[in-house]
Write a protein that holds these residues in place. Structure first.
Motif, PDB file in Angstrom:
ATOM      1  N   ILE A  88      43.952  27.495  47.979  1.00  0.00           N
ATOM      2  CA  ILE A  88      43.950  28.853  47.426  1.00  0.00           C
ATOM      3  C   ILE A  88      42.903  28.974  46.326  1.00  0.00           C
ATOM      4  N   ALA A  89      42.799  27.926  45.494  1.00  0.00           N
ATOM      5  CA  ALA A  89      41.885  27.966  44.352  1.00  0.00           C
ATOM      6  C   ALA A  89      40.424  27.949  44.756  1.00  0.00           C
ATOM      7  N   VAL A 121      35.406  31.590  38.706  1.00  0.00           N
ATOM      8  CA  VAL A 121      36.514  32.058  37.876  1.00  0.00           C
ATOM      9  C   VAL A 121      36.998  30.890  37.003  1.00  0.00           C
ATOM     10  N   LYS A 122      37.361  31.170  35.762  1.00  0.00           N
ATOM     11  CA  LYS A 122      37.782  30.127  34.825  1.00  0.00           C
ATOM     12  C   LYS A 122      39.089  29.479  35.289  1.00  0.00           C
ATOM     13  N   LYS A 165      41.783  28.488  33.841  1.00  0.00           N
ATOM     14  CA  LYS A 165      43.030  29.063  33.310  1.00  0.00           C
ATOM     15  C   LYS A 165      43.428  30.309  34.083  1.00  0.00           C
ATOM     16  N   GLU A 166      42.435  31.137  34.403  1.00  0.00           N
ATOM     17  CA  GLU A 166      42.717  32.358  35.170  1.00  0.00           C
ATOM     18  C   GLU A 166      43.093  32.010  36.602  1.00  0.00           C
ATOM     19  N   ILE A 167      42.417  31.014  37.182  1.00  0.00           N
ATOM     20  CA  ILE A 167      42.767  30.561  38.529  1.00  0.00           C
ATOM     21  C   ILE A 167      44.230  30.153  38.585  1.00  0.00           C
ATOM     22  N   ASP A 168      44.653  29.379  37.614  1.00  0.00           N
ATOM     23  CA  ASP A 168      46.028  28.880  37.580  1.00  0.00           C
ATOM     24  C   ASP A 168      47.035  30.025  37.497  1.00  0.00           C
ATOM     25  N   SER A 169      46.788  30.978  36.615  1.00  0.00           N
ATOM     26  CA  SER A 169      47.738  32.084  36.443  1.00  0.00           C
ATOM     27  C   SER A 169      47.798  32.971  37.683  1.00  0.00           C
ATOM     28  N   ARG A 170      46.648  33.203  38.320  1.00  0.00           N
ATOM     29  CA  ARG A 170      46.622  34.048  39.509  1.00  0.00           C
ATOM     30  C   ARG A 170      47.320  33.379  40.688  1.00  0.00           C
ATOM     31  N   ILE A 171      47.106  32.073  40.841  1.00  0.00           N
ATOM     32  CA  ILE A 171      47.755  31.348  41.938  1.00  0.00           C
ATOM     33  C   ILE A 171      49.265  31.338  41.756  1.00  0.00           C
TER      34      ILE A 171
END
Length: 305
Positions: free
Chosen positions: A157-158, A166-167, A169-175
């Motif tokens: 997904i990432a 994409v940063k 931290k943002e990748i983690d929150s969106r996933i």
């Protein structure tokens, strides 16, 4: 002060089938006439105004072969999809539905006509611009999942976001947000060979959604799944559409799958045969209406169910 008298806007016959349609226009104090919201909606419903149009096909044709042996896979098809719609395309094998999807996804090029996604005519773009368009504007859900075996669900997904820089931290929150919505939190750290077919397809759906594309294209998304996994996936796609405002165009031969859409377009011999909208129907009622059209279309219930 006397109430302002409403002005009446009448549409005239201009060869577009609009006759005897009226809408009120309220004249404001400035003396300028403005069309009120009901009038805008009426004209939009008649195809005169475009409100939030994401996809538009204009006389699209796709031919194979030569003059001596010409196959019209797609024959002058026109339709549009509004933002937030979930549209299904149905047709028997060889009807042209997959070829049509391939043209929309830019996998194949049209012979004639135009396809617009947002304000872009995608039949005219090439090279790096086309690659950028695919990467940023489209999401894909394939029948065979297309997950990378060497990556976990999270990493699959990432990947799409990493390509867009994409940063982390943002990748983690969106996933995490998408995974919660689609019910795949427990498989994020698993590899594809450790997942069921339904889990793989929901991870693939999350991958398609994660970049916030204008349009998600699904090609027979339940084709490789059992009935239980199919239902889970379709409920996830319903959540993507209704909860996350994703615009989805899905090709399927299956009436049960199509019944989750809000509108179904039927293709026969490369042309649009019929179109129905769910409206206020329950999903079961809509399913029955789909079956009726499939029967008239000439397909057997064994092909549709």
């Amino acid at each position: 002060m006397a109430a302002e008298k409403p002005y009446i806007l009448s549409t005239v016959d201009a060869g577009d089938g609009l006759q005897n349609k009226t809408a009120e226009i309220q004249k404001p104090l400035s003396g300028r006439s403005t069309i009120c919201l009901p009038a805008i909606r009426m004209l939009a419903n008649e195809g005169r105004l475009s409100m939030n149009e994401i996809l538009k096909l204009d006389n699209v044709e796709k031919y194979y072969g030569n003059k001596a042996n010409l196959t019209k896979a797609v024959d002058k098809i026109s339709f549009s999809v509004e933002k937030g719609e979930f549209v299904g395309i149905m047709g028997a094998s060889g009807s042209g539905k997959t070829t049509l999807l391939n043209c929309i996804s830019t996998i194949d090029r049209v012979t004639a006509g135009h396809i617009y996604v947002g304000d872009k005519d995608i039949t005219t773009i090439r090279g790096n611009e086309l690659n950028k368009f695919r990467r940023e504007e489209l999401g894909f859900i394939f029948q065979d999942f297309n997950l990378l075996d060497t990556l976990t669900g999270y990493e699959n997904i990432a990947l799409a976001l990493s390509i867009q820089n994409v940063k982390p931290k943002e990748i983690d929150s969106r996933i995490k947000e998408v995974a919660k919505r689609l019910g795949i939190e427990e498989v994020l750290n698993k590899y594809s060979y450790q997942m069921s077919g339904g889990q793989k397809q929901r991870v693939a759906a999350a991958r398609a959604l994660i970049t916030n594309p204008k349009l998600i294209l699904a090609d027979e998304p339940t084709g490789a799944l059992d009935s239980k996994s199919s239902r889970y996936l379709l409920e996830s796609m319903k959540e993507m559409n209704e909860g996350l405002a994703a615009t989805i165009l899905m090709v399927t031969h299956d009436a049960f799958t199509a019944s989750y859409a809000s509108r179904v377009i039927f293709i026969k011999d490369g042309k649009i045969f019929n179109e129905i909208r769910r409206g206020d129907d329950t999903r079961k009622q809509f399913f029955n209406r789909i079956i009726e059209v499939v029967t008239v279309l000439g397909g057997s219930l064994n092909d549709a169910l």
